[in-house]
Design a protein around this motif. Structure first.
Motif, PDB file in Angstrom:
ATOM      1  N   ILE A  67     -10.462   4.094 -17.624  1.00  0.00           N
ATOM      2  CA  ILE A  67      -9.971   4.694 -16.647  1.00  0.00           C
ATOM      3  C   ILE A  67      -9.408   3.226 -16.576  1.00  0.00           C
ATOM      4  O   ILE A  67      -8.816   2.083 -15.410  1.00  0.00           O
ATOM      5  CB  ILE A  67     -10.343   4.852 -15.295  1.00  0.00           C
ATOM      6  N   PRO A  68      -7.718   3.273 -16.997  1.00  0.00           N
ATOM      7  CA  PRO A  68      -6.751   2.341 -16.832  1.00  0.00           C
ATOM      8  C   PRO A  68      -6.730   1.895 -15.808  1.00  0.00           C
ATOM      9  O   PRO A  68      -6.650   3.201 -14.622  1.00  0.00           O
ATOM     10  CB  PRO A  68      -5.530   2.780 -17.961  1.00  0.00           C
ATOM     11  N   TYR A  69      -6.195   0.876 -14.813  1.00  0.00           N
ATOM     12  CA  TYR A  69      -5.726   1.076 -13.346  1.00  0.00           C
ATOM     13  C   TYR A  69      -4.747   1.363 -12.848  1.00  0.00           C
ATOM     14  O   TYR A  69      -4.937   2.026 -11.603  1.00  0.00           O
ATOM     15  CB  TYR A  69      -5.074  -0.655 -13.236  1.00  0.00           C
ATOM     16  N   GLU A  70      -3.963   1.572 -13.430  1.00  0.00           N
ATOM     17  CA  GLU A  70      -3.462   2.168 -13.303  1.00  0.00           C
ATOM     18  C   GLU A  70      -3.229   3.943 -13.000  1.00  0.00           C
ATOM     19  O   GLU A  70      -2.462   5.231 -12.045  1.00  0.00           O
ATOM     20  CB  GLU A  70      -1.499   2.436 -13.693  1.00  0.00           C
ATOM     21  N   ASP A  71      -3.823   4.754 -14.214  1.00  0.00           N
ATOM     22  CA  ASP A  71      -4.147   6.020 -13.948  1.00  0.00           C
ATOM     23  C   ASP A  71      -4.771   5.729 -12.348  1.00  0.00           C
ATOM     24  O   ASP A  71      -4.897   6.471 -11.832  1.00  0.00           O
ATOM     25  CB  ASP A  71      -4.793   6.600 -15.395  1.00  0.00           C
ATOM     26  N   LEU A  72      -6.255   4.971 -12.281  1.00  0.00           N
ATOM     27  CA  LEU A  72      -6.713   5.211 -11.205  1.00  0.00           C
ATOM     28  C   LEU A  72      -6.406   5.114  -9.859  1.00  0.00           C
ATOM     29  O   LEU A  72      -6.963   5.510  -8.692  1.00  0.00           O
ATOM     30  CB  LEU A  72      -7.880   3.719 -11.546  1.00  0.00           C
ATOM     31  N   LYS A  73      -4.868   4.442 -10.094  1.00  0.00           N
ATOM     32  CA  LYS A  73      -4.180   4.243  -8.897  1.00  0.00           C
ATOM     33  C   LYS A  73      -3.630   5.683  -8.680  1.00  0.00           C
ATOM     34  O   LYS A  73      -3.794   5.560  -7.113  1.00  0.00           O
ATOM     35  CB  LYS A  73      -3.473   2.811  -8.682  1.00  0.00           C
ATOM     36  N   GLU A  74      -2.872   6.105  -9.282  1.00  0.00           N
ATOM     37  CA  GLU A  74      -2.799   7.090  -9.335  1.00  0.00           C
ATOM     38  C   GLU A  74      -3.594   8.338  -9.213  1.00  0.00           C
ATOM     39  O   GLU A  74      -3.144   9.328  -7.942  1.00  0.00           O
ATOM     40  CB  GLU A  74      -1.625   8.253 -10.242  1.00  0.00           C
ATOM     41  N   LEU A  75      -4.459   8.912  -9.133  1.00  0.00           N
ATOM     42  CA  LEU A  75      -5.846   9.484  -8.998  1.00  0.00           C
ATOM     43  C   LEU A  75      -6.026   9.106  -7.274  1.00  0.00           C
ATOM     44  O   LEU A  75      -6.539   9.973  -7.177  1.00  0.00           O
ATOM     45  CB  LEU A  75      -6.861   9.209  -9.710  1.00  0.00           C
ATOM     46  N   VAL A  76      -6.485   8.330  -7.077  1.00  0.00           N
ATOM     47  CA  VAL A  76      -6.416   7.878  -6.155  1.00  0.00           C
ATOM     48  C   VAL A  76      -5.275   7.522  -4.517  1.00  0.00           C
ATOM     49  O   VAL A  76      -5.750   8.937  -3.619  1.00  0.00           O
ATOM     50  CB  VAL A  76      -6.677   6.633  -5.277  1.00  0.00           C
ATOM     51  N   ALA A  77      -4.090   7.710  -5.148  1.00  0.00           N
ATOM     52  CA  ALA A  77      -2.890   8.303  -4.374  1.00  0.00           C
ATOM     53  C   ALA A  77      -2.694   9.660  -4.565  1.00  0.00           C
ATOM     54  O   ALA A  77      -3.314  10.499  -3.059  1.00  0.00           O
ATOM     55  CB  ALA A  77      -1.768   8.042  -4.916  1.00  0.00           C
ATOM     56  N   THR A  78      -3.264  10.735  -4.995  1.00  0.00           N
ATOM     57  CA  THR A  78      -3.340  12.507  -5.364  1.00  0.00           C
ATOM     58  C   THR A  78      -4.249  12.300  -4.459  1.00  0.00           C
ATOM     59  O   THR A  78      -4.667  13.698  -3.216  1.00  0.00           O
ATOM     60  CB  THR A  78      -3.006  12.949  -6.837  1.00  0.00           C
ATOM     61  N   SER A  79      -5.834  12.093  -4.606  1.00  0.00           N
ATOM     62  CA  SER A  79      -7.028  12.316  -3.490  1.00  0.00           C
ATOM     63  C   SER A  79      -6.059  12.531  -2.437  1.00  0.00           C
ATOM     64  O   SER A  79      -6.725  13.497  -1.307  1.00  0.00           O
ATOM     65  CB  SER A  79      -8.064  11.908  -4.144  1.00  0.00           C
ATOM     66  N   TYR A  80      -5.889  11.480  -2.023  1.00  0.00           N
ATOM     67  CA  TYR A  80      -5.826  10.726  -0.050  1.00  0.00           C
ATOM     68  C   TYR A  80      -4.300  12.020   0.214  1.00  0.00           C
ATOM     69  O   TYR A  80      -4.270  11.687   1.324  1.00  0.00           O
ATOM     70  CB  TYR A  80      -6.041   9.715   0.209  1.00  0.00           C
ATOM     71  N   SER A  81      -3.869  12.413  -0.338  1.00  0.00           N
ATOM     72  CA  SER A  81      -2.456  12.531   0.057  1.00  0.00           C
ATOM     73  C   SER A  81      -2.438  13.552   0.969  1.00  0.00           C
ATOM     74  O   SER A  81      -1.348  13.936   1.750  1.00  0.00           O
ATOM     75  CB  SER A  81      -0.893  12.880  -1.102  1.00  0.00           C
ATOM     76  N   THR A  82      -3.320  14.692   0.726  1.00  0.00           N
ATOM     77  CA  THR A  82      -4.082  15.273   1.966  1.00  0.00           C
ATOM     78  C   THR A  82      -4.413  15.709   3.085  1.00  0.00           C
ATOM     79  O   THR A  82      -4.585  16.314   3.601  1.00  0.00           O
ATOM     80  CB  THR A  82      -4.674  16.899   0.438  1.00  0.00           C
ATOM     81  N   PHE A  83      -5.069  14.310   3.265  1.00  0.00           N
ATOM     82  CA  PHE A  83      -5.040  13.676   4.713  1.00  0.00           C
ATOM     83  C   PHE A  83      -4.578  14.184   5.345  1.00  0.00           C
ATOM     84  O   PHE A  83      -3.410  13.556   5.072  1.00  0.00           O
ATOM     85  CB  PHE A  83      -5.931  12.361   4.530  1.00  0.00           C
ATOM     86  N   ARG A  84      -4.830  14.329   6.697  1.00  0.00           N
ATOM     87  CA  ARG A  84      -3.798  14.007   7.902  1.00  0.00           C
ATOM     88  C   ARG A  84      -3.863  12.809   8.828  1.00  0.00           C
ATOM     89  O   ARG A  84      -3.322  12.732   9.729  1.00  0.00           O
ATOM     90  CB  ARG A  84      -4.732  15.310   8.915  1.00  0.00           C
ATOM     91  N   SER A  85      -4.341  12.216   8.230  1.00  0.00           N
ATOM     92  CA  SER A  85      -4.982  10.624   9.246  1.00  0.00           C
ATOM     93  C   SER A  85      -4.594  10.026   7.950  1.00  0.00           C
ATOM     94  O   SER A  85      -5.039   9.959   6.697  1.00  0.00           O
ATOM     95  CB  SER A  85      -6.193   9.722  10.045  1.00  0.00           C
TER      96      SER A  85
END
Length: 462
Positions: A67-85
């Motif tokens: 998984i290219p680093y920039e793709d992985l970075k985007e996946l991580v950012a999206t995954s945790y964008s809904t967390f309340r903290s």
């Protein structure tokens, strides 16, 4: 890095193929050929990282650059964008020797969100990149189902079916799953317990023809990505304790299916200097009995105030046994065959000594769980859910003088108000949970019958 099966009869796989395989085709569980080492110097470099940055560092050791680093970075950012903290998993200090890592700030208020929000994004990414149909099939004792559904609901190219034991999850857990009305979601409420649901899932994944025909993918912790994603918060928790490099840091983990605690074992094998790994469970105490006696034998199922740990057959136990046996796949296969034929496994001598070096374990009784909730509310004005209370009880049992313990808070107490009400504590529900009680439910109640479940799956997937 390649991935292999604990039973030794699967050709080494890359990261994405391991994700898609879930349960290994030989019935084993996938593990890395080698566990990467993290030095003390690297740990110190990681101390200032955000949760998302730390996630990227750890996953980059395992993904083989598939998984290219920039793709992985985007996946991580999206995954945790809904967390309340903003910290994702904030660390709360309770007293001089106790911290609580709050793992319940995701969309379904449980620790499963931490891994499953990422897995939902990852499956969606793989489906787009490879043009693959993905049919997710899983069983839940309560929290996995809601978190998995939340992670993939409405996503194109993905359907998800979750089995849960009818009437044996909390009302909030049930509502979080069954109030979802997306066309790509099917909830099957099965007459039986979690172990019954889990056995059906394992049988279907072991049927390679059925698995291939319907593109089945795993969301349970049999999938190594679940384990790896959970490993991140062990590192994060340790690095958030001031002066942790000079302290003896224990981690107490509510764990019924051995997945959460195995993530800690993996972190320790990577080089995280955890002092004690403490397994906390309830009256379904197969893991406590194994640590104390060396006997792994499913007992009589009991319903408790901590239903997510009402499990007698722990899926991830096989991964630990593989390492305990020196990564000997043939020997591991022999043990698993013995479990199948005789209903138990026993280790003794040096092997048992190693188990007791790796873990402490406590199966908290129902009343002990309630007493712990009441005590910490009264003394610290901190409300625990019943699973976290088991973790705190285990901290009290095993944390020694001069030691610091981090206990994982695996769920928000609002998810288990049935237990909280028993000790006359009234809590205010977060708005997303309160709203569930006004929503219609969508589920199919079925008997614990594999053929009946197969027919429901075929109708859904086709």
């Amino acid at each position: 890095m390649k991935y292999i099966s604990t039973r030794g009869h699967v050709e080494p796989k890359g990261f994405i193929d391991t994700v898609l395989m879930g349960l290994a085709d030989d019935g084993g569980l996938m593990v890395p050929e080698q566990i990467p080492a993290v030095s003390a110097a690297t740990l110190e470099e990681w101390r200032s990282l955000s949760y998302q940055e730390l996630f990227l560092k750890i996953f980059s050791l395992y993904t083989n650059d598939e998984i290219p680093y920039e793709d992985l970075k985007e996946l991580v950012a999206t995954s945790y964008s809904t967390f309340r903290s903003p910290e994702v998993t904030p660390l709360h200090q309770v007293n001089d020797s106790l911290y609580v890592l709050e793992l319940f700030h995701g969309p379904t208020f449980a620790f499963k969100d931490v891994a499953l929000q990422f897995m939902g994004e990852l499956y969606s990414y793989i489906s787009r990149k490879r043009g693959e149909i993905i049919h997710i099939l899983g069983a839940t004792s309560g929290d996995t189902g809601a978190a998995a559904i939340q992670g993939v609901r409405g996503k194109e190219g993905i359907k998800i079916c979750i089995l849960h034991p009818h009437g044996k999850v909390s009302k909030v857990q049930e509502l979080q799953m069954t109030t979802v009305d997306d066309s790509n979601v099917l909830n099957l409420s099965v007459h039986g317990n979690f172990d019954d649901c889990q056995k059906v899932i394992k049988d279907l994944f072991a049927d390679l023809d059925f698995k291939g025909r319907y593109h089945l993918r795993a969301i349970n912790s049999i999938n190594f990505v679940r384990i790896l994603a959970q490993t991140v918060y062990y590192f994060y928790a340790y690095l958030q304790v001031e002066g942790s490099a000079e302290k003896k840091i224990n981690i107490s983990v509510p764990s019924g299916n051995f997945g959460n605690i195995f993530s800690g074992y993996l972190a320790k094998q990577m080089g995280l200097p955890i002092n004690k790994l403490i397994i906390a469970t309830n009256e379904n105490n197969i893991l406590e009995r194994f640590v104390n006696t060396g006997e792994y034998k499913p007992g009589n199922f009991k319903s408790t105030y901590s239903p997510s740990m009402d499990i007698q057959v722990a899926s991830n136990f096989e991964r630990y046994l593989y390492y305990l046996l020196g990564e000997d796949a043939e020997k591991l296969s022999g043990y698993m065959s013995k479990l199948q034929s005789e209903g138990k496994i026993t280790v003794d001598g040096e092997l048992l000594a190693q188990v007791q070096s790796d873990f402490d374990a406590l199966g908290a009784k129902n009343q002990q769980c309630l007493d712990t909730i009441g005590k910490y509310k009264q003394e610290y004005d901190y409300l625990l859910d019943p699973h976290t209370a088991c973790g705190i009880a285990a901290y009290e049992a095993f944390s020694g003088n001069g030691e610091t313990t981090i206990t994982f808070a695996t769920a928000h107490p609002a998810k288990f108000d049935e237990a909280i009400q028993l000790i006359a504590i009234k809590q205010e529900f977060p708005a997303p949970i309160a709203a569930l009680f006004e929503m219609p439910q969508h589920q199919t109640v079925v008997e614990h019958d594999k053929e009946v479940i197969i027919r429901e799956l075929q109708a859904f997937y086709e």
